[in-house]
Design an enzyme around this catalytic site. Sequence first.
Site, PDB file in Angstrom:
ATOM      1  N   CYS A 150      62.918  70.649  93.361  1.00  0.00           N
ATOM      2  CA  CYS A 150      62.384  69.420  93.956  1.00  0.00           C
ATOM      3  C   CYS A 150      63.439  68.654  94.737  1.00  0.00           C
ATOM      4  O   CYS A 150      63.230  68.290  95.906  1.00  0.00           O
ATOM      5  CB  CYS A 150      61.737  68.545  92.888  1.00  0.00           C
ATOM      6  N   HIS A 162      61.950  64.276  88.787  1.00  0.00           N
ATOM      7  CA  HIS A 162      61.246  64.910  89.905  1.00  0.00           C
ATOM      8  C   HIS A 162      61.264  63.971  91.103  1.00  0.00           C
ATOM      9  O   HIS A 162      61.318  62.745  90.957  1.00  0.00           O
ATOM     10  CB  HIS A 162      59.809  65.239  89.494  1.00  0.00           C
ATOM     11  N   HIS A 166      56.027  67.684  97.829  1.00  0.00           N
ATOM     12  CA  HIS A 166      57.107  67.958  96.883  1.00  0.00           C
ATOM     13  C   HIS A 166      57.134  69.441  96.553  1.00  0.00           C
ATOM     14  O   HIS A 166      56.211  70.198  96.891  1.00  0.00           O
ATOM     15  CB  HIS A 166      56.915  67.139  95.605  1.00  0.00           C
TER      16      HIS A 166
END
Length: 247
Positions: free
Chosen positions: A128, A183, A195
């Site tokens: 990520c 994240h 993402h």
Amino acid sequence: TPDGYTGWVHKDAILPLDREAYHAWNAAPKVVVTALSGLVHEKASVRSQTLSDVVAGDRLRYLGEKGAFLAVGFPDGRKGYIQRKDACREEQWRKQLDLSADAILSTARSMLGFPYLWAGMSPKGMDCSGYVRTVLFLHDIILPRDAGPQATVGQRIPEKDALQPCDLVFFGRWDGDTPRVSHVGFYLGEGRFIHSLGLVKIGSFHPEDSLYDAFNTGRYLFGGRILPFLETDPQISTTLTNPYYAE
């Protein structure tokens, strides 16, 4: 790495240089790879033997031009040719850099479907934060490597309604008043974000949206705005100012 991150790489994947050779490499004219992926050939022909693969953001020494190819060199002395459509001279690349939110998000969308790879930081595969780091690097923005440190740069945006396209969006959990960021992605606008989780994909905060992502909506923390702070926040640099690229 240029953002101060300590990591590991196989010794056969790098070439140690002394200080003199390192600075000579930085001082040499460069070619920047602009295609998400490409090939360097031994001769100025796509039918010739492959010398190496390359990915967007790679820098090679500029050695000249031949037809539809640029002649390039590697730190280990290899010389080859890359198609002009896949790369350009560094000075030309800088002139055409677009730091707008629209341009950066266009780059982010160009990697939709690319695979998640833990510790990955190139179009071959990205986790990520590696995805965020890679997208921004292609616009000459160097950000911290991991999601936690990325959440400390620029300006925090506490309210979801105040998010703007290209803001970073952070996810995780609260430990009292302390965010545990795990994240990160880019905000696209209209409640959607992009993402890398399994693969690069788009999710939404809105339950009525077909792309609604209940899991990440439930662990959303806050946003982060970085574009206005390029070169003013010491943790956001470019290859013009970062000491790793200096002569």
